[in-house]
Design a protein around this motif. Structure first.
Motif, PDB file in Angstrom:
ATOM      1  N   THR A  32       0.800  -1.230   0.000  1.00  0.00           N
ATOM      2  CA  THR A  32       0.000   0.000   0.000  1.00  0.00           C
ATOM      3  C   THR A  32       0.833   1.281   0.000  1.00  0.00           C
ATOM      4  O   THR A  32       0.339   2.327  -0.419  1.00  0.00           O
ATOM      5  CB  THR A  32      -0.932   0.034   1.237  1.00  0.00           C
ATOM      6  N   TYR A  36       0.101   4.970  -1.659  1.00  0.00           N
ATOM      7  CA  TYR A  36      -0.037   6.029  -0.649  1.00  0.00           C
ATOM      8  C   TYR A  36       0.924   7.181  -0.958  1.00  0.00           C
ATOM      9  O   TYR A  36       0.545   8.355  -0.870  1.00  0.00           O
ATOM     10  CB  TYR A  36       0.260   5.424   0.734  1.00  0.00           C
ATOM     11  N   SER A 159      -7.225  -0.399   1.773  1.00  0.00           N
ATOM     12  CA  SER A 159      -6.958   0.772   0.926  1.00  0.00           C
ATOM     13  C   SER A 159      -8.118   1.061  -0.033  1.00  0.00           C
ATOM     14  O   SER A 159      -8.321   2.202  -0.433  1.00  0.00           O
ATOM     15  CB  SER A 159      -5.648   0.595   0.146  1.00  0.00           C
ATOM     16  N   ASP A 164      -6.917   6.236   4.279  1.00  0.00           N
ATOM     17  CA  ASP A 164      -5.510   5.811   4.215  1.00  0.00           C
ATOM     18  C   ASP A 164      -4.934   5.446   5.584  1.00  0.00           C
ATOM     19  O   ASP A 164      -4.191   4.481   5.716  1.00  0.00           O
ATOM     20  CB  ASP A 164      -4.656   6.921   3.583  1.00  0.00           C
ATOM     21  N   ILE A 167      -4.746   1.768   7.465  1.00  0.00           N
ATOM     22  CA  ILE A 167      -3.643   0.803   7.324  1.00  0.00           C
ATOM     23  C   ILE A 167      -2.746   0.885   8.563  1.00  0.00           C
ATOM     24  O   ILE A 167      -2.362  -0.136   9.146  1.00  0.00           O
ATOM     25  CB  ILE A 167      -2.801   1.118   6.055  1.00  0.00           C
TER      26      ILE A 167
END
Length: 399
Positions: A32, A36, A159, A164, A167
């Motif tokens: 991720t 990101y 995600s 965000d 996570i």
């Protein structure tokens, strides 16, 4: 009739759980962080790849030091320190507001991860009965293999459907549970080996790396490099071929078929030797990558996930067992750190290097190329270990 000593003790379950949660956190962030970085900080493709893989650089640097120190500091003490540090750095992701700071935190987080996972691997060897080491290390390594599937799956789901920061919330919770599991363990500590006579000053390679592990470690570095193409680019590939929903379940299929195959492959490893497991596993890995490269339908992607799960999952856990079995007892910590240094180098350099060649090959070309490398590793395995294992089996046939 002699009963086999118990394998599934409280301590074995706890160390496997702590190891699983550390690796789940690692893989969740691995799949991720690239996206990101692009969304939050407008990072380029190669810088986004670096945000994923610089974590591994931190782990690679610290592992040899952790492997050397573990018997001196104490196995449990080093693990508690590693996981506590992992948790503290995990909290630093929340206030990050620029790419440079994110890269620094990722690097330091890799340090903590390297310390923690070197300790879990060494502790596992200590709590597994000697006569069941092959079987036990197979199951312990499965905690890492499962994390390779569960981590990316959870990462992609979170995600897609959550903010965000979720996570980081999830990985923080996993870190806390891992720390609690560690504190509940009773860890057998080795008697300190007297190596103080004839100690030479300065750097010695053998102080930080276990030479018996190097051959199989080279093989696993190449296999890890190939697997990094799935970890880093599966989401983007699935988006391009309109199979995003199926891609999430790719990792579920990987985990399910790995679990189904583990009792069979573990038993075959113990009864018939490593080659009977390793060669088919490498072959399946390559076949799975070919299927992945040609996927047009969701079902093809899922079948590829199942085949890669059995193939890569089996070869990675079996290679770790080989590494431990080849090393002297008092150097198991170094063998574990050496194995993971090479595996980390493979997984860590992959996203950055493959991100550079991706524009030239496209996704399908990339996965075909990875399949070709997987098939080449059959020869690599034969040269670094398979030939020796076959000769050993011929001289000492097992009934």
């Amino acid at each position: 009739m002699n009963r086999k000593p118990k394998l599934w003790t409280k301590d074995f379950i706890m160390v496997s759980a702590a190891n699983f949660l550390l690796f789940v956190s690692f893989y969740m962030l691995m799949v991720t962080l690239a996206i990101y970085s692009i969304e939050q900080f407008q990072a380029s493709q190669s810088m986004a790849g670096l945000a994923s893989s610089i974590f591994v650089l931190g782990a690679v640097i610290v592992r040899p030091i952790a492997g050397k120190m573990i018997e001196t500091v104490g196995r449990k003490r080093l693990l508690v320190f590693g996981i506590a540090l992992f948790l503290v750095i995990m909290l630093l992701y929340f206030p990050v507001n620029n790419l440079g700071l994110l890269l620094l935190i990722r690097f330091l987080h890799g340090f903590a991860f390297g310390i923690g996972t070197t300790a879990t691997g060494t502790i596992a060897v200590g709590v597994i009965p000697q006569v069941r080491r092959g079987e036990g290390m197979g199951y312990f390594a499965t905690s890492t293999n499962l994390a390779m599937a569960v981590g990316p799956f959870l990462g992609l789901i979170i995600s897609q459907y959550f903010a965000d920061d979720m996570i980081f919330v999830a990985t923080t919770i996993f870190s806390i549970i891992a720390l609690v599991a560690t504190l509940l363990m009773n860890v057998p500590e080795r008697e300190k080996v007297k190596e103080h006579q004839n100690v030479k000053k300065g750097f010695r390679f053998s102080d930080y790396f276990e030479k018996t592990t190097l051959p199989i470690a080279i093989f696993v570095a190449i296999s890890g490099f190939v697997y990094s193409s799935i970890l880093s680019f599966m989401t983007a590939y699935a988006t391009e071929i309109n199979l995003v929903d199926a891609a999430s379940f790719f990792f579920v299929m990987y985990a399910v078929f790995l679990l189904l195959s583990r009792p069979v492959t573990g038993r075959m490893f113990d009864l018939r030797g490593e080659n009977i497991v390793m060669y088919p596993a490498i072959l399946l890995y390559g076949v799975g990558l070919i299927l992945l490269s040609q996927a047009q339908l969701g079902i093809t992607l899922l079948i590829a996930g199942a085949i890669i799960g059995v193939g890569f999952g089996t070869l990675q856990s079996s290679a770790q067992t080989i590494a431990v079995n080849e090393a002297p007892n008092h150097r198991v910590g170094l063998a574990t750190s050496t194995f993971f240094v090479f595996f980390d180098i493979g997984v860590g350099t992959g996203p950055f290097l493959l991100g550079i060649i991706l524009p030239l090959t496209g996704f399908r070309g990339l996965y075909l190329g990875m399949a070709a490398i997987a098939f080449i590793t059959i020869a690599v395995y034969y040269l670094v270990h398979g030939k020796k294992a076959a000769e050993r089996l011929r001289l000492n046939p097992q009934d």
